[in-house]
Design a protein around this motif. Sequence first.
Motif, short mmCIF file in Angstrom:
data_model
loop_
_atom_site.label_atom_id
_atom_site.label_comp_id
_atom_site.label_asym_id
_atom_site.label_seq_id
_atom_site.Cartn_x
_atom_site.Cartn_y
_atom_site.Cartn_z
N ASP A 61 5.04 17.07 41.15
CA ASP A 61 4.23 15.86 41.04
C ASP A 61 2.82 16.23 40.56
O ASP A 61 2.21 17.16 41.09
CB ASP A 61 4.17 15.17 42.40
CG ASP A 61 3.53 13.80 42.35
OD1 ASP A 61 2.44 13.67 41.75
OD2 ASP A 61 4.12 12.87 42.92
N GLU A 62 2.30 15.49 39.61
CA GLU A 62 0.97 15.76 39.05
C GLU A 62 -0.12 15.65 40.12
O GLU A 62 -1.13 16.34 40.04
CB GLU A 62 0.67 14.82 37.88
CG GLU A 62 1.42 15.17 36.61
CD GLU A 62 1.12 16.58 36.10
OE1 GLU A 62 -0.06 16.99 36.08
OE2 GLU A 62 2.08 17.28 35.72
N ARG A 63 0.08 14.83 41.13
CA ARG A 63 -0.92 14.71 42.21
C ARG A 63 -1.06 16.03 42.94
O ARG A 63 -2.16 16.43 43.33
CB ARG A 63 -0.53 13.61 43.20
CG ARG A 63 -0.56 12.21 42.62
CD ARG A 63 -0.05 11.22 43.62
NE ARG A 63 1.36 11.55 43.93
CZ ARG A 63 2.07 11.04 44.91
NH1 ARG A 63 1.51 10.17 45.74
NH2 ARG A 63 3.32 11.37 45.11
N ILE A 64 0.06 16.72 43.14
CA ILE A 64 0.03 18.01 43.83
C ILE A 64 -0.70 19.04 42.96
O ILE A 64 -1.55 19.79 43.45
CB ILE A 64 1.45 18.50 44.17
CG1 ILE A 64 2.12 17.51 45.12
CG2 ILE A 64 1.43 19.90 44.76
CD1 ILE A 64 3.59 17.78 45.35
N LYS A 65 -0.40 19.04 41.68
CA LYS A 65 -1.06 19.98 40.78
C LYS A 65 -2.57 19.72 40.73
O LYS A 65 -3.37 20.66 40.76
CB LYS A 65 -0.46 19.88 39.38
CG LYS A 65 0.92 20.49 39.27
CD LYS A 65 1.41 20.41 37.84
CE LYS A 65 2.77 21.03 37.69
NZ LYS A 65 3.25 20.97 36.31
#
Length: 181
Positions: A61-65
């Motif tokens: 997930d881009e939020r995690i990155k």
Amino acid sequence: MYISHINPFSSLVSHLIFKSSKEIMKKLNRNIMKKMIMALAFIALTIGNAAIAGGGGKDIDERIKRAFEKEYVGATDVTWYAYDGYIKVDFSFGGMQLVGFYTKDGRMLGVARNINFSALPLMLQIEQRKNYKGYWITDIHELANGDGTRYYLTLENADKVIKLGSTGGDNWEVVKKQDKQ
């Protein structure tokens, strides 16, 4: 007795041909070596890019990155892995090899690193030496998160594997004890 006469002109021509062929071979070898080096560099980059992709990273997930990049600005050698229930990221930061753990919704569970025995708090070193004679150490790591820092130590002997944990005080608690088979 027969003595042959060496023609100085033919000797000069032979020398020039030999010298020219040596120079041509040097140029050919240089060109071949350049091509071989370029091919090896291309192969190394291709393999390196595949290794960097690791467990993918594309499924993360881009939020995690973004949360990771905000927390660890300048991290290098980043490799992502997706597992059931959590995300793992291996990376280098500030000269240390670290492993981060996130929930699927992007909450950081903690960050871990391997440490040397001498990096443990002194009282933990003393208790391990006093209470676990006859065991050898197979793993030591430190886990830090919002709740504080914990230390984990894995010990083995011929019959057992023991995993100990501590909050850094003066004692270890047994996390897991297992007989070897």
